[in-house]
Design a protein around this motif. Structure first.
Motif, PDB file in Angstrom:
ATOM      1  N   ASP A 176      28.540  81.031  62.450  1.00 20.92           N
ATOM      2  CA  ASP A 176      30.079  81.959  63.154  1.00 20.92           C
ATOM      3  C   ASP A 176      30.447  83.030  63.809  1.00 20.92           C
ATOM      4  O   ASP A 176      31.199  83.763  63.477  1.00 20.92           O
ATOM      5  CB  ASP A 176      30.496  82.718  61.395  1.00 20.92           C
ATOM      6  N   GLY A 177      29.352  82.617  65.513  1.00 18.41           N
ATOM      7  CA  GLY A 177      29.787  83.224  66.379  1.00 18.41           C
ATOM      8  C   GLY A 177      28.471  83.228  67.157  1.00 18.41           C
ATOM      9  O   GLY A 177      27.923  82.348  67.503  1.00 18.41           O
ATOM     10  N   GLU A 178      28.472  83.437  68.441  1.00 19.51           N
ATOM     11  CA  GLU A 178      28.123  84.099  69.799  1.00 19.51           C
ATOM     12  C   GLU A 178      27.499  85.286  70.432  1.00 19.51           C
ATOM     13  O   GLU A 178      27.770  85.375  71.315  1.00 19.51           O
ATOM     14  CB  GLU A 178      28.483  82.623  70.648  1.00 19.51           C
ATOM     15  N   ASP A 179      27.876  86.357  69.150  1.00 18.00           N
ATOM     16  CA  ASP A 179      27.563  87.721  69.625  1.00 18.00           C
ATOM     17  C   ASP A 179      26.251  87.581  70.280  1.00 18.00           C
ATOM     18  O   ASP A 179      25.394  87.573  69.605  1.00 18.00           O
ATOM     19  CB  ASP A 179      28.113  88.428  68.763  1.00 18.00           C
ATOM     20  N   SER A 206      20.544  77.732  77.105  1.00 18.89           N
ATOM     21  CA  SER A 206      21.781  75.999  76.785  1.00 18.89           C
ATOM     22  C   SER A 206      23.241  76.640  76.774  1.00 18.89           C
ATOM     23  O   SER A 206      23.245  77.606  76.316  1.00 18.89           O
ATOM     24  CB  SER A 206      20.992  74.933  76.360  1.00 18.89           C
ATOM     25  N   GLU A 207      24.263  76.195  76.606  1.00 16.09           N
ATOM     26  CA  GLU A 207      25.618  76.725  76.191  1.00 16.09           C
ATOM     27  C   GLU A 207      24.751  76.225  74.273  1.00 16.09           C
ATOM     28  O   GLU A 207      23.946  74.679  74.352  1.00 16.09           O
ATOM     29  CB  GLU A 207      26.758  75.203  76.726  1.00 16.09           C
ATOM     30  N   SER A 208      25.710  76.364  73.707  1.00 12.45           N
ATOM     31  CA  SER A 208      25.493  75.619  72.585  1.00 12.45           C
ATOM     32  C   SER A 208      25.773  74.619  71.682  1.00 12.45           C
ATOM     33  O   SER A 208      27.417  73.722  72.107  1.00 12.45           O
ATOM     34  CB  SER A 208      26.657  76.886  71.075  1.00 12.45           C
ATOM     35  N   SER A 209      24.773  74.393  70.625  1.00 12.21           N
ATOM     36  CA  SER A 209      25.701  73.076  69.953  1.00 12.21           C
ATOM     37  C   SER A 209      25.966  73.555  69.040  1.00 12.21           C
ATOM     38  O   SER A 209      25.536  74.696  68.329  1.00 12.21           O
ATOM     39  CB  SER A 209      24.667  71.962  69.886  1.00 12.21           C
ATOM     40  N   MET A 210      27.277  72.784  67.863  1.00 18.45           N
ATOM     41  CA  MET A 210      27.972  72.797  67.091  1.00 18.45           C
ATOM     42  C   MET A 210      28.291  72.001  65.727  1.00 18.45           C
ATOM     43  O   MET A 210      28.690  71.393  66.644  1.00 18.45           O
ATOM     44  CB  MET A 210      28.969  73.751  67.276  1.00 18.45           C
ATOM     45  N   VAL A 211      27.839  72.612  64.680  1.00 18.57           N
ATOM     46  CA  VAL A 211      28.491  71.842  64.096  1.00 18.57           C
ATOM     47  C   VAL A 211      29.441  72.906  62.434  1.00 18.57           C
ATOM     48  O   VAL A 211      28.744  73.507  62.299  1.00 18.57           O
ATOM     49  CB  VAL A 211      26.650  71.142  62.564  1.00 18.57           C
ATOM     50  N   GLU A 267      30.321  64.564  69.855  1.00 18.80           N
ATOM     51  CA  GLU A 267      30.142  65.895  70.638  1.00 18.80           C
ATOM     52  C   GLU A 267      29.880  65.261  71.593  1.00 18.80           C
ATOM     53  O   GLU A 267      28.734  65.108  72.273  1.00 18.80           O
ATOM     54  CB  GLU A 267      29.167  66.792  70.464  1.00 18.80           C
ATOM     55  N   GLU A 268      30.717  66.672  72.820  1.00 19.20           N
ATOM     56  CA  GLU A 268      30.132  66.772  73.778  1.00 19.20           C
ATOM     57  C   GLU A 268      28.813  67.493  73.730  1.00 19.20           C
ATOM     58  O   GLU A 268      28.952  68.765  74.332  1.00 19.20           O
ATOM     59  CB  GLU A 268      31.196  66.623  75.885  1.00 19.20           C
ATOM     60  N   LEU A 269      27.697  66.599  75.084  1.00 14.38           N
ATOM     61  CA  LEU A 269      26.790  67.060  75.482  1.00 14.38           C
ATOM     62  C   LEU A 269      27.337  68.251  76.149  1.00 14.38           C
ATOM     63  O   LEU A 269      27.467  67.703  77.366  1.00 14.38           O
ATOM     64  CB  LEU A 269      25.588  66.121  75.805  1.00 14.38           C
ATOM     65  N   PHE A 270      26.225  70.042  76.817  1.00 12.94           N
ATOM     66  CA  PHE A 270      26.766  70.137  77.669  1.00 12.94           C
ATOM     67  C   PHE A 270      25.484  70.473  79.008  1.00 12.94           C
ATOM     68  O   PHE A 270      24.325  69.496  78.993  1.00 12.94           O
ATOM     69  CB  PHE A 270      26.777  72.301  77.602  1.00 12.94           C
TER      70      PHE A 270
END
Length: 294
Positions: free
Chosen positions: A43-46, A84-89, A109-112
């Motif tokens: 629930d975040g990217e802090d 890397s950029e985040s993968s999210m589910v 989902e689009e891969l970063f």
């Protein structure tokens, strides 16, 4: 850009209308053998809340309220510095007694950009919160954080002069240094930095050198780390007017990470020599260097 298919499987057993806290487990799979570390949070990217694990860990279990949607953010790294950029589910929401049949939903989902995020599989088991916490404690399967030190070998050229006695020779030379962090304190990395140099005067044949070991604090800002270091310093003069001096040094610098393994930097240092007392002096040097991040 490629597309990444993320398979989301939800397994639910609701035991009470208001007891909807449950054990949620996410599992991911390796998609790049060179990846050394993963980090995740829900629930975040802090920046302060990431949990870092090594490549041997591919599962995390959290106690969450499954009546709400939760998102797992997962990143991967080759060196523990660049991520890397985040993968999210997203998880599903469960609010009734009825236990649905296991179902599989395929999300697109689009891969970063590189490095590629790992594929993520998420499943939820809904049990009373007290039982879930006890089971988690007994299993000991929750991933532990692993500290990733910053290690760098710097090498470059420098200019050294004496302040305020400009009559002393001005020198050019080479230097090398090694830096390593040992722990994080808030946004700062605490560690040590060792320097060694050899300088030659521009107009007369004289060699000067210094070595030191300094306590260091650094902070990462974007693709750079900025540091300050302080500690004891030994200075030498050889071939002509040979002498030995002892004192203190303070150093400031910045290292820009061009790639995960290569950086460029600039630093300034002041060397104040107290011994011998009759030869106290203040030397200043400016250095430009390349850095190999280990």
């Amino acid at each position: 850009m490629r597309k990444l298919l993320v398979c989301l499987i939800m397994l639910v057993s609701v035991t009470a209308l208001f007891a909807l806290s449950g054990k949620v487990t996410w599992t991911w799979f390796e998609n790049d053998p060179d990846v050394e570390f993963y980090r995740y949070q829900a629930d975040g990217e802090d920046d302060a809340n990431w949990t870092v694990v090594d490549k041997n860990v591919n599962e995390v279990t959290l106690i969450l309220d499954v009546s709400k949607v939760h998102v797992l953010y997962l990143q991967q790294s080759y060196d523990g510095v660049s991520w890397s950029e985040s993968s999210m589910v997203e998880s599903e929401v469960f609010t009734s007694f009825d236990a649905p049949e296991p179902e599989a939903e395929v999300l697109d989902e689009e891969l970063f950009d590189e490095p590629e995020p790992a594929e993520v599989q998420q499943r939820a088991e809904d049990t009373p919160a007290a039982e879930a916490e006890q089971a988690e404690s007994e299993s000991g399967q929750v991933a532990e954080e692993k500290y990733v030190p910053l290690r760098a070998l710097d090498y470059g050229i420098g200019y050294m002069n004496s302040i305020p006695d400009s009559a002393e020779p001005k020198t050019l030379g080479l230097f090398a240094s090694y830096s390593r962090s040992f722990k994080d304190v808030g946004v700062f990395r605490i560690g040590l930095k060792a320097n060694a140099s050899l300088y030659s005067s521009v107009r007369q044949w004289r060699l000067s050198s210094y070595v030191n070991v300094l306590a260091m604090a650094s902070a990462v800002v974007g693709n750079s780390d900025i540091y300050i270091a302080f500690g004891p310093d030994l200075g030498f003069t050889m071939i002509k007017d040979s002498d030995f001096r002892a004192g203190l040094s303070v150093e400031m610098g910045i290292r820009y990470h061009r790639t995960p393994r290569l950086a460029f930097g600039l630093s300034v240092a002041d060397h104040y020599y107290l011994l011998p007392a009759q030869k106290d002096s203040n030397r200043f040097d400016l250095r430009v260097f390349m850095s190999s991040v280990l």
